[in-house]
Design a protein around this motif. Structure first.
Motif, PDB file in Angstrom:
ATOM      1  N   ASP A  14      -7.162   7.226   3.868  1.00 39.61           N
ATOM      2  CA  ASP A  14      -7.192   7.881   2.569  1.00 39.61           C
ATOM      3  C   ASP A  14      -5.792   7.985   1.967  1.00 39.61           C
ATOM      4  O   ASP A  14      -5.615   7.807   0.750  1.00 39.61           O
ATOM      5  CB  ASP A  14      -7.804   9.278   2.689  1.00 39.61           C
ATOM      6  N   LYS A  69       1.965   5.183  -5.831  1.00 34.67           N
ATOM      7  CA  LYS A  69       1.820   5.015  -4.391  1.00 34.67           C
ATOM      8  C   LYS A  69       2.734   5.989  -3.642  1.00 34.67           C
ATOM      9  O   LYS A  69       3.545   6.695  -4.229  1.00 34.67           O
ATOM     10  CB  LYS A  69       2.108   3.559  -4.018  1.00 34.67           C
ATOM     11  N   LYS A  77      -1.908   0.317  -9.502  1.00 28.35           N
ATOM     12  CA  LYS A  77      -2.987   1.262  -9.748  1.00 28.35           C
ATOM     13  C   LYS A  77      -3.287   1.378 -11.228  1.00 28.35           C
ATOM     14  O   LYS A  77      -2.393   1.340 -12.067  1.00 28.35           O
ATOM     15  CB  LYS A  77      -2.618   2.642  -9.203  1.00 28.35           C
ATOM     16  N   HIS A 133      -7.311  14.466  -6.133  1.00 25.39           N
ATOM     17  CA  HIS A 133      -7.302  14.602  -4.668  1.00 25.39           C
ATOM     18  C   HIS A 133      -6.209  15.573  -4.239  1.00 25.39           C
ATOM     19  O   HIS A 133      -6.406  16.395  -3.334  1.00 25.39           O
ATOM     20  CB  HIS A 133      -7.091  13.243  -4.010  1.00 25.39           C
ATOM     21  N   ASN A 150      -3.068  -4.017  -2.014  1.00 21.59           N
ATOM     22  CA  ASN A 150      -3.402  -3.016  -3.029  1.00 21.59           C
ATOM     23  C   ASN A 150      -2.509  -3.240  -4.237  1.00 21.59           C
ATOM     24  O   ASN A 150      -1.334  -2.891  -4.230  1.00 21.59           O
ATOM     25  CB  ASN A 150      -3.190  -1.602  -2.480  1.00 21.59           C
ATOM     26  N   SER A 155       0.812  -1.213   0.000  1.00 20.40           N
ATOM     27  CA  SER A 155       0.000   0.000   0.000  1.00 20.40           C
ATOM     28  C   SER A 155       0.843   1.260   0.000  1.00 20.40           C
ATOM     29  O   SER A 155       0.320   2.369  -0.141  1.00 20.40           O
ATOM     30  CB  SER A 155      -0.931   0.002   1.218  1.00 20.40           C
ATOM     31  N   TYR A 215      -3.223   6.101   2.206  1.00 24.31           N
ATOM     32  CA  TYR A 215      -2.672   4.837   1.702  1.00 24.31           C
ATOM     33  C   TYR A 215      -3.710   3.974   0.985  1.00 24.31           C
ATOM     34  O   TYR A 215      -3.496   2.783   0.773  1.00 24.31           O
ATOM     35  CB  TYR A 215      -2.018   4.067   2.850  1.00 24.31           C
ATOM     36  N   HIS A 216      -4.826   4.585   0.623  1.00 28.30           N
ATOM     37  CA  HIS A 216      -5.876   3.906  -0.150  1.00 28.30           C
ATOM     38  C   HIS A 216      -6.341   2.606   0.517  1.00 28.30           C
ATOM     39  O   HIS A 216      -6.536   1.582  -0.152  1.00 28.30           O
ATOM     40  CB  HIS A 216      -5.402   3.632  -1.588  1.00 28.30           C
ATOM     41  N   GLU A 244      -7.198   5.443 -11.367  1.00 35.72           N
ATOM     42  CA  GLU A 244      -6.847   5.655  -9.959  1.00 35.72           C
ATOM     43  C   GLU A 244      -5.747   6.705  -9.821  1.00 35.72           C
ATOM     44  O   GLU A 244      -5.771   7.542  -8.911  1.00 35.72           O
ATOM     45  CB  GLU A 244      -6.409   4.333  -9.321  1.00 35.72           C
ATOM     46  N   ASP A 250      -5.928  10.318  -7.883  1.00 34.24           N
ATOM     47  CA  ASP A 250      -4.929  10.827  -6.930  1.00 34.24           C
ATOM     48  C   ASP A 250      -4.559  12.262  -7.252  1.00 34.24           C
ATOM     49  O   ASP A 250      -4.420  13.108  -6.366  1.00 34.24           O
ATOM     50  CB  ASP A 250      -3.669   9.944  -6.934  1.00 34.24           C
ATOM     51  N   ASP A 269      -9.290   1.656   1.345  1.00 38.69           N
ATOM     52  CA  ASP A 269     -10.565   2.258   1.003  1.00 38.69           C
ATOM     53  C   ASP A 269     -11.737   1.784   1.859  1.00 38.69           C
ATOM     54  O   ASP A 269     -12.764   2.471   1.940  1.00 38.69           O
ATOM     55  CB  ASP A 269     -10.878   2.001  -0.477  1.00 38.69           C
TER      56      ASP A 269
END
Length: 473
Positions: free
Chosen positions: A374, A184, A457, A468, A454, A146, A376-377, A461, A465, A379
């Protein structure tokens, strides 16, 4: 409709704050939040705060000792301590283990070792070290880490084959480029190795032995310089970064400044930096030694201000236990640098933040739950919301107790919190709808915990990021 489980009558920490309401659970997920819900099983939480289970984003476990650290904290005791303390999931660091988690082979060994040994859920950091730049970063991504972790400070035992190592400047640069491609986050232990190592050597040569002396060999500017380097490298490579265990206000301010400039960077501090101060250390002893070190009262006050203002994104334990012999010395420079603290994340923080300083329940839920999840995803973790994993810590406020050593679930029952009066109690912990700890029954014997993986990605995704990041800035 009747649900499998309903938690009733509690003050529930929702994303908008504390609300007296019921929470329903089915098949390990939160399925309803509202009044007068019916359940086949009911937990009466009257007088309790129903918090998201903590997501501790910085925990060291040693499931594989490699013949060197076989008596250190393993999964069985480490995750039991989490359960008793209200931590329902954590991010596991790639070091203290032998071999360190740096490639496909080592992370597969860790997953295999952890089978039927987890009482809570565990997500993994992969390591960034000088010796895994030829494919190791990519293998770890494919195996579901992750996030990634590197050290700018000196770490690892060079006499142990497969132990962790700190990065040099080239390894940091090249590793950041590779981590950036995964999308990541790279978590960084930021201290200037050359200066702190040399200051330590000089102090030892002069016969200095106290913890106060040790703190003086790791001045705040050595954190700040390393944080600036990490941020500068992140600008060059596009790598998303997170600064671990910041112990000085100046370090946090560098992160705040960089974030305002568009760098995707966050930081954490630790419970022990918010609880202990430099003038207390020598009375407690080497059990409270860590790096970066615990600093003066003025620094603690400033860290609290930055937690409350949101400059510090979340709080962790940096749980880094060892065997008692490594703390049993009168020379602070010779003692192992790590604090055992994961069992007291939630009760200490609730007492210090909410009860003593008036932090809102909303923010408390963010700094122990949703913010690290959030980042480190993770989820399904970190918030009480329909569709998320039914992970809860039930907290009894205004219920002081004094921590005794025999109450610790750790393999080696040492902690600087022993003997401290803590003003709140975790009375029950629930993982995906299953009670894993209660005060009357203790920690369950079963192992319902799972590894959170995880994978690589997708393009969507990675674009999310970026969006975000734009919101953060």
């Amino acid at each position: 409709m009747s649900h499998e489980l309903v938690i009733k009558n509690g003050l529930v920490i929702l994303e908008d704050g504390g609300v007296k309401t019921d929470v329903a659970v089915d098949n390990g997920k939160i399925t309803a939040i509202g009044a007068d819900l019916d359940g086949d099983k009911v937990i009466d939480a009257k007088g309790l705060v129903v918090s998201p289970g903590m997501v501790d984003a910085h925990v060291h476990i040693t499931p594989m000792g490699g013949g060197y650290r076989d008596e250190w904290e393993g999964y069985v005791t480490g995750t039991a301590a989490c359960a008793k303390g209200g931590v329902t999931s954590f991010m596991e660091m790639p070091l203290n283990q032998v071999p360190a988690t740096v490639d496909k082979k080592s992370i597969e060994l860790k997953y295999q070792t952890g089978k039927n040994q987890l009482k809570v859920d565990v997500a993994s950091f992969g390591g960034l070290v000088p010796y895994n730049l030829d494919g190791g970063i990519q293998e770890l991504d494919e195996e579901g880490v992750s996030g990634y972790k590197c050290f700018l400070a000196t770490c690892g035992d060079r006499s142990i084959d497969g132990d962790f190592q700190n990065v040099d400047d080239y390894s940091l640069y090249e590793g950041m480029k590779q981590v950036a491609k995964t999308g990541k986050v790279l978590a960084i232990h930021a201290e200037n190795a050359a200066i702190t190592d040399k200051l330590g050597e000089i102090a030892k040569a002069e016969g200095k032995t106290t913890l106060a002396d040790y703190v003086d060999t790791r001045p705040a500017f050595t954190e700040v310089e390393a944080i600036r380097k990490a941020i500068f490298m992140a600008k060059q490579t596009g790598c998303r970064i997170h600064i671990c265990h910041v112990a000085c206000k100046e370090g946090v301010d560098e992160v705040i400044k960089a974030r305002a400039e568009g760098v995707d960077v966050t930081c954490e501090t630790c419970v022990h930096y918010l609880y202990f101060t430099k003038d207390q250390l020598d009375a407690i002893g080497p059990v409270v030694k860590c790096s970066p070190p615990i600093r003066e009262q003025a620094q603690q006050d400033a860290l609290w201000q930055r937690v409350e203002s949101g400059g510090i994104s979340f709080v962790t334990s940096d749980h880094s236990p060892c065997t008692p012999d490594l703390k049993d010395t009168d020379n602070a420079f010779e003692a192992w640098g790590g604090i055992a603290g994961v069992q007291n994340d939630v009760d200490v923080m609730f007492d210090e933040a909410v009860q003593k300083r008036g932090m809102s329940l909303k923010q408390f839920g963010e700094i122990i739950g949703s913010n690290p999840a959030d980042r480190y995803h993770l989820d399904q973790k970190g918030r009480i919301s329909v569709g998320k994993d039914a992970d809860f810590a039930l907290i009894k406020p205004n219920a002081p107790y004094t921590l005794e050593a025999d109450e610790l679930e750790y393999r080696n029952k040492i902690s600087p919190y022993i003997g401290k009066k803590i003003g709140a109690q975790v009375v029950q912990t629930i993982l995906r709808g299953q009670t894993i700890y209660s005060q009357d029954q203790g920690v369950i014997k079963e192992f319902p915990g799972q590894f959170i993986k995880n994978g690589p990605k997708s393009v969507d995704e990675k674009q999310a990021d970026k969006a975000h990041k734009a919101v953060l800035n």
